[in-house]
Write a protein that holds these residues in place. Structure first.
Motif, PDB file in Angstrom:
ATOM      1  N   ALA A   1     -45.706  -1.725 -30.820  1.00  0.00           N
ATOM      2  CA  ALA A   1     -46.483  -2.851 -31.329  1.00  0.00           C
ATOM      3  C   ALA A   1     -46.069  -3.124 -32.761  1.00  0.00           C
ATOM      4  O   ALA A   1     -45.633  -2.214 -33.485  1.00  0.00           O
ATOM      5  CB  ALA A   1     -47.983  -2.559 -31.255  1.00  0.00           C
ATOM      6  N   GLY A   2     -46.164  -4.375 -33.173  1.00  0.00           N
ATOM      7  CA  GLY A   2     -45.826  -4.724 -34.545  1.00  0.00           C
ATOM      8  C   GLY A   2     -46.550  -5.979 -34.990  1.00  0.00           C
ATOM      9  O   GLY A   2     -46.759  -6.904 -34.202  1.00  0.00           O
ATOM     10  N   LEU A   3     -46.940  -5.993 -36.254  1.00  0.00           N
ATOM     11  CA  LEU A   3     -47.573  -7.155 -36.880  1.00  0.00           C
ATOM     12  C   LEU A   3     -46.799  -7.479 -38.156  1.00  0.00           C
ATOM     13  O   LEU A   3     -47.318  -7.360 -39.268  1.00  0.00           O
ATOM     14  CB  LEU A   3     -49.049  -6.864 -37.184  1.00  0.00           C
ATOM     15  N   PRO A   4     -45.527  -7.875 -38.026  1.00  0.00           N
ATOM     16  CA  PRO A   4     -44.632  -7.903 -39.185  1.00  0.00           C
ATOM     17  C   PRO A   4     -44.700  -9.147 -40.053  1.00  0.00           C
ATOM     18  O   PRO A   4     -44.165  -9.137 -41.164  1.00  0.00           O
ATOM     19  CB  PRO A   4     -43.252  -7.811 -38.525  1.00  0.00           C
TER      20      PRO A   4
ATOM     21  N   ARG B   1     -50.372  -3.677 -46.202  1.00  0.00           N
ATOM     22  CA  ARG B   1     -50.050  -2.720 -45.138  1.00  0.00           C
ATOM     23  C   ARG B   1     -51.255  -1.881 -44.737  1.00  0.00           C
ATOM     24  O   ARG B   1     -51.461  -1.618 -43.551  1.00  0.00           O
ATOM     25  CB  ARG B   1     -48.874  -1.842 -45.558  1.00  0.00           C
ATOM     26  N   ASP B   2     -52.037  -1.457 -45.699  1.00  0.00           N
ATOM     27  CA  ASP B   2     -53.234  -0.686 -45.335  1.00  0.00           C
ATOM     28  C   ASP B   2     -54.194  -1.529 -44.501  1.00  0.00           C
ATOM     29  O   ASP B   2     -54.812  -1.028 -43.552  1.00  0.00           O
ATOM     30  CB  ASP B   2     -53.945  -0.182 -46.591  1.00  0.00           C
ATOM     31  N   LEU B   3     -54.308  -2.817 -44.842  1.00  0.00           N
ATOM     32  CA  LEU B   3     -55.191  -3.701 -44.077  1.00  0.00           C
ATOM     33  C   LEU B   3     -54.655  -3.920 -42.673  1.00  0.00           C
ATOM     34  O   LEU B   3     -55.419  -3.917 -41.697  1.00  0.00           O
ATOM     35  CB  LEU B   3     -55.337  -5.041 -44.791  1.00  0.00           C
ATOM     36  N   ASN B   4     -53.342  -4.102 -42.545  1.00  0.00           N
ATOM     37  CA  ASN B   4     -52.760  -4.257 -41.210  1.00  0.00           C
ATOM     38  C   ASN B   4     -52.911  -2.982 -40.394  1.00  0.00           C
ATOM     39  O   ASN B   4     -53.110  -3.031 -39.171  1.00  0.00           O
ATOM     40  CB  ASN B   4     -51.290  -4.663 -41.321  1.00  0.00           C
ATOM     41  N   ASP B   5     -52.814  -1.833 -41.053  1.00  0.00           N
ATOM     42  CA  ASP B   5     -53.023  -0.572 -40.343  1.00  0.00           C
ATOM     43  C   ASP B   5     -54.472  -0.456 -39.860  1.00  0.00           C
ATOM     44  O   ASP B   5     -54.731   0.068 -38.768  1.00  0.00           O
ATOM     45  CB  ASP B   5     -52.675   0.613 -41.248  1.00  0.00           C
ATOM     46  N   ARG B   6     -55.404  -0.945 -40.662  1.00  0.00           N
ATOM     47  CA  ARG B   6     -56.808  -0.918 -40.226  1.00  0.00           C
ATOM     48  C   ARG B   6     -56.996  -1.834 -39.014  1.00  0.00           C
ATOM     49  O   ARG B   6     -57.707  -1.485 -38.059  1.00  0.00           O
ATOM     50  CB  ARG B   6     -57.724  -1.376 -41.366  1.00  0.00           C
ATOM     51  N   TRP B   7     -56.400  -3.022 -39.082  1.00  0.00           N
ATOM     52  CA  TRP B   7     -56.494  -3.925 -37.931  1.00  0.00           C
ATOM     53  C   TRP B   7     -55.879  -3.265 -36.705  1.00  0.00           C
ATOM     54  O   TRP B   7     -56.469  -3.280 -35.624  1.00  0.00           O
ATOM     55  CB  TRP B   7     -55.800  -5.255 -38.239  1.00  0.00           C
ATOM     56  N   TRP B   8     -54.717  -2.659 -36.876  1.00  0.00           N
ATOM     57  CA  TRP B   8     -54.083  -2.043 -35.730  1.00  0.00           C
ATOM     58  C   TRP B   8     -54.940  -0.917 -35.164  1.00  0.00           C
ATOM     59  O   TRP B   8     -55.033  -0.747 -33.942  1.00  0.00           O
ATOM     60  CB  TRP B   8     -52.690  -1.506 -36.055  1.00  0.00           C
ATOM     61  N   SER B   9     -55.584  -0.138 -36.007  1.00  0.00           N
ATOM     62  CA  SER B   9     -56.393   0.970 -35.492  1.00  0.00           C
ATOM     63  C   SER B   9     -57.524   0.453 -34.611  1.00  0.00           C
ATOM     64  O   SER B   9     -57.844   1.050 -33.575  1.00  0.00           O
ATOM     65  CB  SER B   9     -56.946   1.822 -36.640  1.00  0.00           C
TER      66      SER B   9
ATOM     67  N   ALA C   1     -49.229   4.053 -34.077  1.00  0.00           N
ATOM     68  CA  ALA C   1     -48.933   3.314 -35.301  1.00  0.00           C
ATOM     69  C   ALA C   1     -48.035   2.117 -34.997  1.00  0.00           C
ATOM     70  O   ALA C   1     -47.387   2.050 -33.943  1.00  0.00           O
ATOM     71  CB  ALA C   1     -48.249   4.231 -36.318  1.00  0.00           C
ATOM     72  N   LEU C   2     -47.998   1.185 -35.922  1.00  0.00           N
ATOM     73  CA  LEU C   2     -47.128   0.021 -35.805  1.00  0.00           C
ATOM     74  C   LEU C   2     -45.672   0.427 -35.980  1.00  0.00           C
ATOM     75  O   LEU C   2     -45.353   1.334 -36.753  1.00  0.00           O
ATOM     76  CB  LEU C   2     -47.499  -1.018 -36.868  1.00  0.00           C
TER      77      LEU C   2
ATOM     78  N   LEU D   1     -46.084  -4.231 -26.569  1.00  0.00           N
ATOM     79  CA  LEU D   1     -47.479  -4.414 -26.155  1.00  0.00           C
ATOM     80  C   LEU D   1     -48.069  -5.631 -26.868  1.00  0.00           C
ATOM     81  O   LEU D   1     -48.575  -6.549 -26.228  1.00  0.00           O
ATOM     82  CB  LEU D   1     -48.269  -3.149 -26.473  1.00  0.00           C
ATOM     83  N   VAL D   2     -48.008  -5.630 -28.187  1.00  0.00           N
ATOM     84  CA  VAL D   2     -48.436  -6.774 -28.988  1.00  0.00           C
ATOM     85  C   VAL D   2     -47.478  -6.895 -30.168  1.00  0.00           C
ATOM     86  O   VAL D   2     -47.228  -5.914 -30.875  1.00  0.00           O
ATOM     87  CB  VAL D   2     -49.875  -6.614 -29.523  1.00  0.00           C
ATOM     88  N   GLY D   3     -46.952  -8.080 -30.365  1.00  0.00           N
ATOM     89  CA  GLY D   3     -46.091  -8.343 -31.517  1.00  0.00           C
ATOM     90  C   GLY D   3     -46.337  -9.743 -32.016  1.00  0.00           C
ATOM     91  O   GLY D   3     -46.901 -10.582 -31.301  1.00  0.00           O
ATOM     92  N   GLN D   4     -45.932 -10.018 -33.241  1.00  0.00           N
ATOM     93  CA  GLN D   4     -46.088 -11.363 -33.793  1.00  0.00           C
ATOM     94  C   GLN D   4     -44.727 -11.931 -34.134  1.00  0.00           C
ATOM     95  O   GLN D   4     -43.882 -11.264 -34.735  1.00  0.00           O
ATOM     96  CB  GLN D   4     -46.980 -11.353 -35.030  1.00  0.00           C
ATOM     97  N   THR D   5     -44.497 -13.170 -33.739  1.00  0.00           N
ATOM     98  CA  THR D   5     -43.251 -13.852 -34.002  1.00  0.00           C
ATOM     99  C   THR D   5     -43.543 -15.158 -34.719  1.00  0.00           C
ATOM    100  O   THR D   5     -44.667 -15.413 -35.164  1.00  0.00           O
ATOM    101  CB  THR D   5     -42.457 -14.079 -32.699  1.00  0.00           C
TER     102      THR D   5
END
Length: 279
Positions: free
Chosen positions: A19-22, A30-38, A54-55, A71-75
């Motif tokens: 998964a990635g939210l790049p 990054r900490d906020l994106n990690d919280r969203w991912w969790s 982890a992402l 699984l989930v990615g952003q483009t």
């Protein structure tokens, strides 16, 4: 959960899940994106998916988007309509806090230095443009759609500078290396919070809105796609207020490939006017 086990088994055929939210993963975020991912990871696991811990930040964008275990990615919208549609499944787009755009939609802003007296887009003829990289909807495609009728099939800018990121394009204008830049409106709002260069800039014009940056997954059965959409929507709703505010997140809008035809149509329209690339 029997339905969850079924989904997990079917997903295993895609290989090890990633998964990635790049797209807005700035160092400050990054900490906020990690919280969203969790939160999203837990929602996915509740739906029966074997979500990674982890992402996957080490993968290139192309390797992430076309990973068999995605699984989930952003483009971005332009790569989606040009290269990914039919090869991945579309989930939809996050709704970001943007004034003047419908939920799930976004636009680009064309910025110039605050002390530049240019008053409209045509005033940028013969000036220097910075943008993130070729093939970006927000950095290239959205502006090309607006410039094509003005360019008359000839170069419009005296120089185009691909900087590698929206943030670097903002800095190029602020520092005088370029006269204007086309910036993803979400990135510009984030830059107002984290990038001092925005203090030297003003918005000249906004481009027409399009559906936002797509969330995608590897090709899979429709019932799995729907479960993924449910998990994404649930995760945003369950985020703490600080994380939502820091990422500008307000919700999730499911889209279909047909919703992104506006991007492919504008892309083709600019090419038909003799302006297939920013120049």
């Amino acid at each position: 959960m029997s339905s969850g086990n079924t989904v997990g088994t079917a997903s295993a055929a895609h290989g090890a899940p990633v998964a990635g939210l790049p797209m807005y993963d700035w160092p400050e975020l990054r900490d906020l994106n990690d919280r969203w991912w969790s939160v999203l990871r837990d929602a996915l696991r509740e739906e029966g998916f074997a979500a990674p811990a982890a992402l996957a930040r080490a993968l290139s964008l192309e390797d992430l988007w076309l990973h068999p275990g995605l699984l989930v990615g952003q483009t971005c919208g332009l790569p989606y309509v040009r290269h990914l549609q039919g090869r991945v499944d579309l989930l939809g787009a996050p709704a970001y806090r943007l004034s003047g755009c419908r939920p799930g939609h976004y636009c680009s802003v064309v910025v110039v230095r605050a002390d530049d007296d240019v008053g409209e887009l045509c005033g940028l003829r013969g000036r220097r443009l910075a943008f993130n990289h070729p093939g970006s909807q927000s950095g290239e495609g959205a502006l090309r759609h607006m410039v094509a009728p003005l360019a008359g099939g000839a170069p419009f800018f005296s120089q185009v500078l691909a900087t590698g990121s929206h943030r670097a394009a903002l800095r190029a204008v602020a520092d005088g290396a370029a006269d204007a830049a086309a910036i993803d409106a979400v990135s510009f709002e984030l830059a107002r919070l984290h990038e001092p260069a925005t203090g030297k800039l003003r918005v000249l014009v906004r481009t027409p809105e399009t559906p936002g940056l797509p969330l995608i997954t590897a090709s899979r059965p429709p019932r799995e796609v729907e479960k993924l959409r449910n998990a994404v929507a649930l995760s945003i709703g369950q985020l703490d207020a600080g994380t939502r505010a820091g990422l500008l997140l307000e919700g999730f809008v499911p889209f279909t490939p047909d919703d992104y035809r506006v991007i492919s149509g504008r892309d083709a329209g600019a090419a038909a006017l003799g302006y297939p690339d920013l120049a």
